[in-house]
Design a protein around this motif. Structure first.
Motif, short mmCIF file in Angstrom:
data_model
loop_
_atom_site.label_atom_id
_atom_site.label_comp_id
_atom_site.label_asym_id
_atom_site.label_seq_id
_atom_site.Cartn_x
_atom_site.Cartn_y
_atom_site.Cartn_z
N LEU A 1 88.51 -41.81 -85.49
CA LEU A 1 89.81 -42.39 -85.82
C LEU A 1 90.94 -41.54 -85.24
CD1 LEU A 1 89.39 -43.62 -89.51
CD2 LEU A 1 89.51 -45.00 -87.43
N VAL A 2 90.83 -40.23 -85.38
CA VAL A 2 91.91 -39.35 -84.92
C VAL A 2 91.99 -39.30 -83.40
CG1 VAL A 2 92.72 -36.96 -84.82
CG2 VAL A 2 91.93 -37.94 -86.98
N PHE A 3 90.83 -39.18 -82.73
CA PHE A 3 90.89 -38.93 -81.29
C PHE A 3 90.66 -40.17 -80.43
CE2 PHE A 3 90.07 -34.66 -82.95
CZ PHE A 3 91.12 -33.98 -82.33
N ASN A 4 90.19 -41.27 -81.03
CA ASN A 4 90.02 -42.49 -80.24
C ASN A 4 90.98 -43.60 -80.63
OD1 ASN A 4 87.47 -40.91 -80.16
ND2 ASN A 4 86.88 -42.51 -78.73
N TYR A 5 91.28 -43.71 -81.93
CA TYR A 5 92.14 -44.80 -82.38
C TYR A 5 93.61 -44.40 -82.45
CZ TYR A 5 88.21 -47.86 -83.41
OH TYR A 5 87.12 -48.67 -83.30
N LEU A 6 93.85 -43.23 -83.04
CA LEU A 6 95.24 -42.79 -83.22
C LEU A 6 96.03 -42.74 -81.91
CD1 LEU A 6 97.14 -41.98 -85.46
CD2 LEU A 6 96.41 -39.61 -85.21
N PRO A 7 95.45 -42.24 -80.81
CA PRO A 7 96.23 -42.17 -79.57
C PRO A 7 96.65 -43.54 -79.05
CG PRO A 7 94.27 -40.81 -79.39
CD PRO A 7 94.13 -41.60 -80.64
N ILE A 8 95.97 -44.61 -79.47
CA ILE A 8 96.37 -45.94 -78.99
C ILE A 8 97.85 -46.17 -79.28
CG2 ILE A 8 96.01 -48.41 -79.29
CD1 ILE A 8 93.14 -47.79 -80.00
N GLY B 1 100.06 -44.05 -79.31
CA GLY B 1 100.87 -43.25 -78.39
C GLY B 1 101.21 -43.99 -77.11
N ASN B 2 100.54 -45.12 -76.87
CA ASN B 2 100.86 -45.88 -75.67
C ASN B 2 102.28 -46.43 -75.71
OD1 ASN B 2 98.68 -45.95 -73.68
ND2 ASN B 2 97.45 -46.73 -75.38
N THR C 1 83.36 -50.03 -85.93
CA THR C 1 84.44 -49.08 -85.64
C THR C 1 84.02 -48.11 -84.55
OG1 THR C 1 85.09 -49.22 -87.95
CG2 THR C 1 86.00 -47.40 -86.69
N THR D 1 84.79 -48.18 -79.69
CA THR D 1 85.34 -47.12 -78.83
C THR D 1 84.63 -47.07 -77.47
OG1 THR D 1 83.81 -45.47 -79.71
CG2 THR D 1 85.93 -45.68 -80.80
N PHE E 1 87.08 -49.27 -74.98
CA PHE E 1 88.44 -48.94 -74.58
C PHE E 1 88.60 -47.43 -74.60
CE2 PHE E 1 88.62 -49.01 -79.18
CZ PHE E 1 89.35 -47.88 -79.47
N ALA F 1 91.98 -44.75 -75.13
CA ALA F 1 93.40 -44.80 -75.48
C ALA F 1 94.27 -44.41 -74.29
CB ALA F 1 93.68 -43.87 -76.65
N PRO G 1 98.49 -40.54 -73.83
CA PRO G 1 98.60 -40.50 -75.30
C PRO G 1 97.66 -39.47 -75.92
CG PRO G 1 98.49 -42.76 -74.54
CD PRO G 1 98.21 -41.91 -73.35
N THR G 2 96.44 -39.36 -75.39
CA THR G 2 95.51 -38.37 -75.93
C THR G 2 96.05 -36.96 -75.74
OG1 THR G 2 93.72 -39.86 -75.28
CG2 THR G 2 93.09 -37.64 -75.91
N LEU H 1 99.19 -36.06 -75.43
CA LEU H 1 100.32 -35.84 -76.33
C LEU H 1 99.82 -35.61 -77.76
CD1 LEU H 1 102.85 -38.51 -75.01
CD2 LEU H 1 102.85 -36.04 -74.60
N LEU H 2 98.78 -36.33 -78.15
CA LEU H 2 98.27 -36.18 -79.52
C LEU H 2 97.69 -34.79 -79.73
CD1 LEU H 2 97.36 -37.65 -82.27
CD2 LEU H 2 95.12 -37.60 -81.18
N PRO I 1 88.23 -32.97 -79.55
CA PRO I 1 88.44 -34.28 -78.94
C PRO I 1 87.16 -34.91 -78.39
CG PRO I 1 90.10 -32.74 -78.19
CD PRO I 1 89.06 -31.94 -78.92
#
Lengths: 344, 311
Positions: free
Chosen positions: A62-69, A71-72, B134, B138, B141, B143, B147-148, B150-151, B167
């Protein structure tokens, strides 16, 4: 949390809602029908440990694959990395510019060059890589001595586990300006040559590296498919007068056909991703005209030039098109009667 | 063209061919020779470069100068390049960092993945489908790099080794392979353990994991190789040159042809050959992988096949 006990002294005892000891689905294909038999509360009590076990992985995803979405969103902003040390704060305070980034991208010749390079590399890789892998698999499969097979497989699998840094270094030592090939040429009175920095042959260099690294590994899937061909098919073909080649044509290759089709389709779904690490490491040696693909375009404009909005927009275009390609590819795989990455 | 016979009946000699079935014709000498040649060529394409790299790394400066560069035929063995690299300094530190990140990362990834795979291995359990979807999604797609990037920066992982581990800690593909294997373990076994009062953690540790040694070995290798080979995240998130792992140092030394810190003088004047140093760094990077992967080889096929997705 040592173990979850199976409650037997609860009010449910003796009722049809007896708590089963396990959560194995024993109803076979009619899944979900059975799910209605127990109340969610009971199922939670029974399966809470299982759910707990999945949590660490789910959280990381969730943090590293979904959350950055999310950020787009910077693709639609004039993102300013200097507002704050924290990217999230910067995102919240950067002005929106609508589709300006996308407009700039579609007008940039460098972007279209990157698209073209990506597609050319993808195409050459498919045309060269697959036949080599299939031929290798047929060859290994025809070796009957188990020891020879094992040794050959061990050798051919090996490069798959090398890092791209190492693979490129190996190629540099073989074909670079100071490499083995130039050394031999110079010792025989010719000019040395440096394939590693020649933009004209870059696509073939990349393909050669991919084949060297992964063709051996790629045969595993084919060998597995061939191992499942019943021996008596070969015997029957031989009875019917098929020779060595006849059996290969009528028995072996048909067994590979579904695997080949599936792998091809999946590869097409991945068309816009051609060896990011591999190319990024060599981009500067050959120059961006030949060596820039979509992924490196994003990296260069974002990480290097700090033009985050612009780079994110390029990445978003690539991402969206890629999802479309993957889903289409899987659809095609299903239509062919194969199982894709997922089942319907 | 013969089919595979996986379990040959006791062969007279280890390298001998198993008995041919009666219907199969005698292989022609030309065919055998041709096959042997192609196979030999394919194996040499892998082994010849590695041979040259290893031999050159073990050659003295004199031998290298005589050969005009890379050495094919060894003339004596010297470990001077390795002594210089492993005697403290930039490369030693990088190698230690790489080993530590690989060990820590692999342990973490395996713990998380095995737990998750077991948690998802009972098709009737609550939330099983949702969690699986869930994870599966992944695979379709990403992200995006920006964005990665920046996160990870926003999470304060810059200049921390966690940026090399977290990561990329979870590989959904690996979880699916493990899960497929766990699902193949007979339910009766697990049920009887439950009836005897064992909890899920204990079942996983005492029954499921000992039965899955093969697939655990394969997935451990996959994760370990991933951490060992990674260089991109380090180049993104680490600014301190002293924190760089081995692969990143290899980029500087081999690709950009820089001399290792503190050895430039010795290379220009002394016994040390810059080429031998470069080759020695490459050997250090490939040795662990080359030594470990053949041990796990016989399980690859099984590991890859049980990865079939069962939604």
């Amino acid at each position: 949390m040592s173990h979850s006990t199976v409650p037997r002294s609860t009010t449910e005892e003796g009722t049809p809602e007896q708590l089963p000891v396990t959560s194995h689905d024993t109803t076979g294909p009619r899944e979900g029908r059975r799910a209605g038999r127990l109340s969610p509360r009971l199922r939670f009590r029974r399966d809470r440990v299982l759910i707990l076990m999945t949590l660490p992985a789910v959280l990381l995803v969730l943090v590293f694959n979904y959350l950055p979405i999310l950020g787009n969103i910077v693709a639609f902003q004039d993102y300013d990395p200097y507002i704050s040390d924290n990217g999230i704060v910067s995102i919240l305070n950067s002005p929106f510019v609508g589709l300006e980034n996308f407009q700039r991208i579609f007008e940039a010749s460098a972007f279209w060059q990157a698209v073209q390079n990506t597609l050319v590399l993808f195409f050459i890789q498919i045309v060269v890589f697959f036949p080599v892998t299939i031929l290798l698999a047929l060859l290994i499969n025809s070796v009957v001595r188990p020891r020879v097979r094992a040794v050959a497989q061990a050798v051919l699998y090996l490069p798959h586990f090398f890092s791209w840094v190492l693979v490129i270094a190996v190629f540099q030592q073989m074909f670079g300006g100071a490499g083995m090939l130039s050394q031999l040429l110079r010792q025989h009175g010719h000019d040395g040559l440096d394939i590693m920095t020649d933009p004209h042959t870059f696509a073939f260099l990349i393909t050669a590296q991919s084949v060297w690294k992964d063709a051996g590994w790629g045969i595993i899937v084919f060998l597995a498919a061939l191992a499942s061909v019943p021996q008596d098919h070969y015997e029957a073909a031989a009875m019917d007068g098929a020779g060595r080649w006849g059996r290969m044509w009528h028995v072996t290759l048909p067994a590979l056909r579904p695997v080949i089709a599936l792998l091809l389709v999946l590869r097409v779904g991945d068309a816009l991703t051609v060896g990011f690490e591999q190319i990024l490491l060599q981009r500067d040696a050959v120059g961006p005209d030949a060596g820039e693909v979509l992924d490196t375009f994003v990296w260069w404009n974002g990480v290097r030039n700090q033009d985050f909005g612009y780079a994110a927009a390029a990445g978003l275009i690539k991402g969206v098109v890629s999802i479309g390609l993957v889903l289409t590819a899987n659809k095609v795989a299903h239509l062919m009667g194969e199982q894709g990455v997922y089942k319907k | 063209m013969t089919a595979v016979i996986d379990e040959p009946v006791a062969t007279p000699h280890r390298w001998a061919a198993p008995a041919r079935p009666a219907w199969e014709e005698e292989p022609s000498r030309a065919g055998l020779a041709g096959k042997g040649l192609v196979l030999l060529f394919a194996c040499l394409a892998v082994l010849f470069p590695l041979w040259i790299i290893v031999v050159t790394s073990l050659s003295s400066r004199k031998t290298i100068d005589e050969a005009g560069g890379l050495v094919i035929v060894p003339k004596g063995v010297t470990f001077i390049a390795y002594q210089e690299l492993l005697g403290g300094g930039q490369v030693t530190r990088a190698a230690v960092i790489s080993v530590l990140v690989t060990v820590a990362g692999t342990l973490f990834s395996m713990a998380v993945s095995v737990l998750c795979a077991y948690g998802l291995s009972r098709t009737g359990s609550l939330g099983h489908r949702g969690i699986l979807m869930t994870l599966l999604a992944t695979m379709f797609f990403s992200a995006g790099l920006i964005p990665t990037y920046l996160l990870v920066q926003s999470l304060g992982l810059t200049d921390s080794y966690l940026a090399l581990i977290l990561p990329s800690a979870v590989s959904v593909f690996n979880i699916l392979v493990l899960r497929g294997f766990f699902m193949g373990i007979s339910p009766e076994l697990i049920d009887s353990a439950r009836i005897d009062g064992a909890g899920d953690f204990r079942i996983l540790w005492q029954i499921v994991m000992p039965l899955s040694r093969a697939v655990l070995a394969v997935i451990t290798l996959f994760y370990a190789v991933g951490y060992w080979s990674a260089w991109f995240n380090a180049s993104l998130y680490l600014n301190d040159q002293d924190m760089m792992p081995l692969q990143n140092v290899m980029i500087q030394l081999v690709q950009k042809q820089e001399a290792p810190v503190g050895l430039g003088q010795a290379i220009r004047t002394g016994q040390l050959s810059g080429l031998a140093i470069q080759m020695a760094v490459m050997v250090m990077a490939l040795l662990p992988v080359a030594v470990l992967s053949p041990f796990v080889q016989k399980h690859f096929k099984k590991g890859m096949l049980t990865g079939a997705v069962k939604g």
